[in-house]
Write an enzyme that holds these catalytic residues in place. Sequence first.
Site, PDB file in Angstrom:
ATOM      1  N   HIS A 269       0.835  -1.206   0.000  1.00  0.00           N
ATOM      2  CA  HIS A 269       0.000   0.000   0.000  1.00  0.00           C
ATOM      3  C   HIS A 269       0.872   1.259   0.000  1.00  0.00           C
ATOM      4  CE1 HIS A 269      -3.652   2.350   1.253  1.00  0.00           C
ATOM      5  NE2 HIS A 269      -2.704   3.149   1.740  1.00  0.00           N
ATOM      6  N   GLU A 270       1.789   1.332   0.952  1.00  0.00           N
ATOM      7  CA  GLU A 270       2.659   2.509   1.027  1.00  0.00           C
ATOM      8  C   GLU A 270       3.611   2.556  -0.171  1.00  0.00           C
ATOM      9  OE1 GLU A 270       1.762   4.695   3.023  1.00  0.00           O
ATOM     10  OE2 GLU A 270       0.495   3.442   4.312  1.00  0.00           O
ATOM     11  N   GLU A 299      -4.419   7.796  -3.137  1.00  0.00           N
ATOM     12  CA  GLU A 299      -4.886   6.532  -2.572  1.00  0.00           C
ATOM     13  C   GLU A 299      -5.274   5.542  -3.658  1.00  0.00           C
ATOM     14  OE1 GLU A 299      -4.535   5.553   0.361  1.00  0.00           O
ATOM     15  OE2 GLU A 299      -4.085   7.427   1.389  1.00  0.00           O
TER      16      GLU A 299
END
Length: 504
Positions: A269-270, A299
């Site tokens: 995700h990061e 995002e």
Amino acid sequence: MSISTKEALTSFKERIHKLKSYEEALGVLYWDLRTGAPRKGMDTRSEVIGALSGDMFKLATSSELGEWLSVLEQKSAYAELNEIEQKLVTETRKDYDRSVKIPPQLYQEYVIISSQAESKWEESKADNDYAGFQPYLEKVISYTNQFIDLWGAKDTRYDTLLDQYEPGMTVKELDHVFGGLREQLVPLAAAIAASPHQPNTSFLRQQFDKSAQKSFSQYILKQMGFSFEAGRLDESAHPFATGLNPGDVRITTRYLEDDVLSALFGTIHEGGHALYEQNIMPELIGTTLCTGTSMGIHESQSRFWENIIGRSRPFWEQNFSQLQKQFPGQLDVSVDEFYRANNVVEPSLIRIEADELTYNLHIIIRYEIEKLIFNEGAKAADLPAIWNEKYKQYLGITPPSNAQGVLQDVHWSGGAFGYFPSYSLGNMYAAQIADTMEKELDGFWSLVGKGELLPIKEWLTERIYKYGKLRTPSELIQSVTGKPLDPQHLVRYLTNKYTEVYKL
């Protein structure tokens, strides 16, 4: 005395570069504060951050900056500027008009208290001590309300906050979008719960060596195209990404020894955020355009890499054997069993560990609570009870502790009210972008199945990453997919995926 366009442009660019330098220095201080700075030094560090932020704020709201903008906004002068210079003027004017309404001393006080609140949140979460955190949260909410008063509320007070993270987004639109998602996803969740084909997850309930988790996370980051020469992976209480400049993008994750998937998906995700920041065009470096265009678009990249790629069957057909090597004898199941296990759908307490479908309900809960705070006047003291009631209402579960409930996220301690909807917007953008990529990038899923993710990163770089903040979110999604944001892409993606996983 009037100044020429050339003089105004030179001075303006110098000021923008200086502001970006302050921003990078503060980014390092925040990163250090959240990745291991000694606890005894946190109050002093918060004051240092407040002092530097105060100086930066004064530079960003100075009368001379306003004068330079006025010169450059004149029709003849503006026409002489190139595309990047014009966008810089437009974006700086928007920020200037917003920030100049805030007294510098008030802003500096807010930065200090929010920095202290972030440190207190970490401590309070570990100790399950909401009472200790509450006074800090009350102050952060109070300052935010003062800012809304000074800025001037839009249609609702909460609209003013939403606009900071997703320009143009409103409560009216989100109520409609979230309402539609809820109506379509709740029946799907019910069908999944009733399916006799529930994945086996028992093999995931083991102890998994932390160093082996880290090694595999690094392996996947390299496959994604994350440059360790331009970034690093560290550990923190809550995963985050900090893009100082394209040559220095830092991400963190959180390792749980009883969960082999949490740190991995947190890292992916990061890593998605990091790929965006590492691949912005060089021409934007040193300017305030050298960042993502909105948090929803940002995002979309973290959720695209984490879910659409990272939780896909082709991804695990390629990578599961490598994961098994990291944990010999612990994951003796088929790749199909593992794929279905990491796509299980069930109500859960923790947002960052939620499945793709119920994750959106976690976001809707936070969105509704934030609306209650700023539109209805809900108090910090009321939030644990409100939180628990909404979890019972939407997910059928009640947090056994505040650490697993209202204290689980860092966002409110730092004053990031209005941010949470970006995650669900990101899910929607990601599904729409993925549909376009499947059509335009030959052999998209075969590339994933072979571990060849660099062409995917390059496709995204050419269409999204390199532009930084040069295009608005609506311009970007229109240019990439040929139409405005359409939530039905996400609904179709989830329906197709879980129909297959649960044999509906």
